[in-house]
Write an enzyme that holds these catalytic residues in place. Structure first.
Site, PDB file in Angstrom:
ATOM      1  CG  HIS A 378      -8.923 -13.884   8.107  1.00  0.00           C
ATOM      2  ND1 HIS A 378      -9.863 -14.064   7.129  1.00  0.00           N
ATOM      3  CD2 HIS A 378      -8.233 -15.047   8.196  1.00  0.00           C
ATOM      4  CE1 HIS A 378      -9.759 -15.292   6.649  1.00  0.00           C
ATOM      5  NE2 HIS A 378      -8.775 -15.903   7.281  1.00  0.00           N
ATOM      6  CD  GLU A 398     -13.866 -14.094   0.908  1.00  0.00           C
ATOM      7  OE1 GLU A 398     -13.400 -15.118   0.390  1.00  0.00           O
ATOM      8  OE2 GLU A 398     -13.358 -13.534   1.912  1.00  0.00           O
ATOM      9  CD  GLN A 399     -14.456  -6.956   4.663  1.00  0.00           C
ATOM     10  OE1 GLN A 399     -14.942  -5.840   4.883  1.00  0.00           O
ATOM     11  NE2 GLN A 399     -13.348  -7.394   5.264  1.00  0.00           N
ATOM     12  CB  ILE A 431     -12.800 -14.650  11.227  1.00  0.00           C
ATOM     13  CG1 ILE A 431     -11.471 -13.924  11.420  1.00  0.00           C
ATOM     14  CG2 ILE A 431     -12.810 -15.395   9.889  1.00  0.00           C
ATOM     15  CD1 ILE A 431     -10.289 -14.862  11.604  1.00  0.00           C
ATOM     16  CB  VAL A 434     -19.561 -12.289   4.666  1.00  0.00           C
ATOM     17  CG1 VAL A 434     -18.786 -11.801   5.875  1.00  0.00           C
ATOM     18  CG2 VAL A 434     -18.703 -12.225   3.400  1.00  0.00           C
TER      19      VAL A 434
END
Length: 478
Positions: A378, A398-399, A431, A434
């Site tokens: 990751h 995702e970020q 990790i 999010v």
């Protein structure tokens, strides 16, 4: 892939909205109530019919045994009661209450009862096929059972004047549903007891609608051990079933209630009054749709036509499976490979939750070193890979969803310092799943978790990896 054919999931927690027609005209009905009269008299095992022995099933003789090569006079006369008397009692009850009925008609029994068939047709009852003979098919080979099915359709059409649109063998084999599906001529097949709503069944290249039947709301329990001893017990059970399903319908989740009847069983005077009282009880409720099984099937086909899934994990080759799901656990295709090679997959694994269960099992059973490899695969949050645009498509999205691609200089400095501190302490990056979190919340969690001991944080990171995997699968599958 090791395939498990049984579907243990069905519709899951959220069943589809059936939108039943409502005879009261306001909104949809809260329940569909469906009565079946099984017409088997004259189609049962009997040496007169060319069978090897007499009948032993569903009569007043509890624990009866077949008599090889002999006629069983008592058994025959009990079945004859159903045709001679019980049928007409039920016919008067249902026509007098203007309630539609589906008849499961054994073809050879119908052929021996022309006046009853005429009465069924005059009442506009649906006459579905109950097979050629009322015998066990569990030991039939596929070719012989298919031949009997074809003959049942031919004889049914000859006797009633039209081909059956529904099928129910009852004493079926493991091949029955697929054989009936492959006939390609039925609106529904009923040889299942697995749901309170119709559902689609894939058989080869065909999709067949199944309308489940019942063995609990069924007068056959008058003739089985630990069954109903009196009409009151039958009536109470039907009342409770109706009340439970009607309440679910009131809460927005309508279902279907099937009631199975036999002329020689509930057609007896000591039992029919319980059925009469139940019918009166149901008719006192609003928003109830009395329907034939064909009406239910045709309505379902309109409301919920068959729609093949675009992505079905259990139909994939190994290379397709690994290519599609190998990145669910970041840069760790070995998890998908092991799942495909080692585990048993069934229809329940064609959903996000189901497939996640299989993949997570392989992640959890891996060595600590292997799981550490998944963690280190990751990227850092808002780290160098993100700046260089070298994240996977999934990680990038995702970020970005949490605003980590638009940090202020102060926020970026904070994340950079925490990334270094965290990785130096634990040996793997921070990790967190999010989705639904803000960058402020993520930063706060970062500050809290860097205080943990390594074992605690390793376990937490593994849980977060599994959560991320599930979220990714939910973007792919139902």
């Amino acid at each position: 892939m090791q395939h498990y054919p049984r579907d243990m999931r069905g519709y899951g927690a959220q069943a589809p909205q059936p939108n039943w027609p409502n005879p009261d005209g306001q909104g949809s009905a809260k329940i569909a109530v469906q009565f079946v009269i099984n017409y088997e008299e004259g189609g049962e095992n009997c040496v007169l019919h060319g069978d090897a022995a007499s009948e032993a099933f569903l009569s007043e003789i509890v624990g009866a045994a077949q008599w090889p090569g002999q006629r069983h006079w008592n058994m025959e006369s009990i079945y004859e009661y159903g045709a001679r008397s019980g049928f007409w009692r039920l016919h008067r009850l249902f026509t007098g209450n203007n309630i539609p009925v589906t008849v499961y008609g054994v073809a050879t029994a119908l052929a021996r009862s022309p006046e009853q068939v005429a009465a069924m047709k005059d009442a506009d009852w649906e006459i579905a096929s109950h097979g050629l003979k009322w015998i066990e098919y569990k030991d039939y080979d596929v070719a012989d059972e298919r031949a009997q099915m074809e003959e049942a359709i031919r004889l049914h059409t000859e006797v009633t004047g039209s081909a059956p649109r529904g099928w129910y063998t009852g004493r079926c084999s493991v091949n029955t549903v697929d054989l009936a599906s492959q006939m390609g001529c039925f609106d529904y097949v009923a040889d299942v007891y697995s749901d309170d709503l119709p559902y689609w069944h894939e058989s080869g290249e065909r999709a067949q609608l199944l309308v489940p039947y019942t063995l609990d709301c069924n007068d056959m329990r008058f003739a089985t051990p630990q069954g109903f001893n009196s009409g009151d017990q039958f009536e109470a059970y039907l009342h409770d079933t109706f009340d439970a399903l009607y309440a679910e319908g009131m809460e927005g989740a309508p279902k279907m209630m099937s009631i199975g009847l036999h002329c020689r069983l509930v057609g007896r005077p000591g039992r029919v009054m319980a059925l009469k009282r139940f019918i009166e009880y149901v008719k006192a409720h609003k928003d109830v749709w009395f329907a034939t099984r064909q009406q239910i099937a045709q309505h379902w086909q309109t409301e919920h036509p068959y729609e093949p899934a675009s992505l079905v994990p259990t139909k994939m080759r190994r290379d397709q499976f690994v290519e599609q799901f190998g990145g669910v656990f970041e840069h760790s295709a070995w998890i998908a490979e092991r799942a495909f090679d080692d585990l048993e997959f069934g229809p329940a694994h064609n959903t996000a939750v189901g497939l996640h269960s299989a993949l997570a099992r392989k992640f959890r059973s891996a060595s600590e070193e292997e799981r550490l490899g998944v963690l280190t695969a990751h990227p850092d949050l808002a780290g160098k890979l993100a700046q260089a645009k070298r994240l996977t498509v999934e990680s990038t999205a995702e970020q970005a969803s949490a605003g980590l691609d638009a940090l202020t200089e102060e926020e970026h400095t904070a994340f950079t310092e925490l990334n270094t501190r965290y990785t130096d302490k634990f040996g793997f990056p921070f990790i967190i799943a999010v989705k639904g979190l803000t960058k402020e919340t993520i930063l706060q969690r970062f500050i809290e978790r860097v205080q943990n001991e390594r074992d605690q944080e390793f376990a937490e990171a593994c849980q977060q990896v599994e959560c991320i995997a599930l979220l990714r699968l939910k973007d792919m599958l139902p």
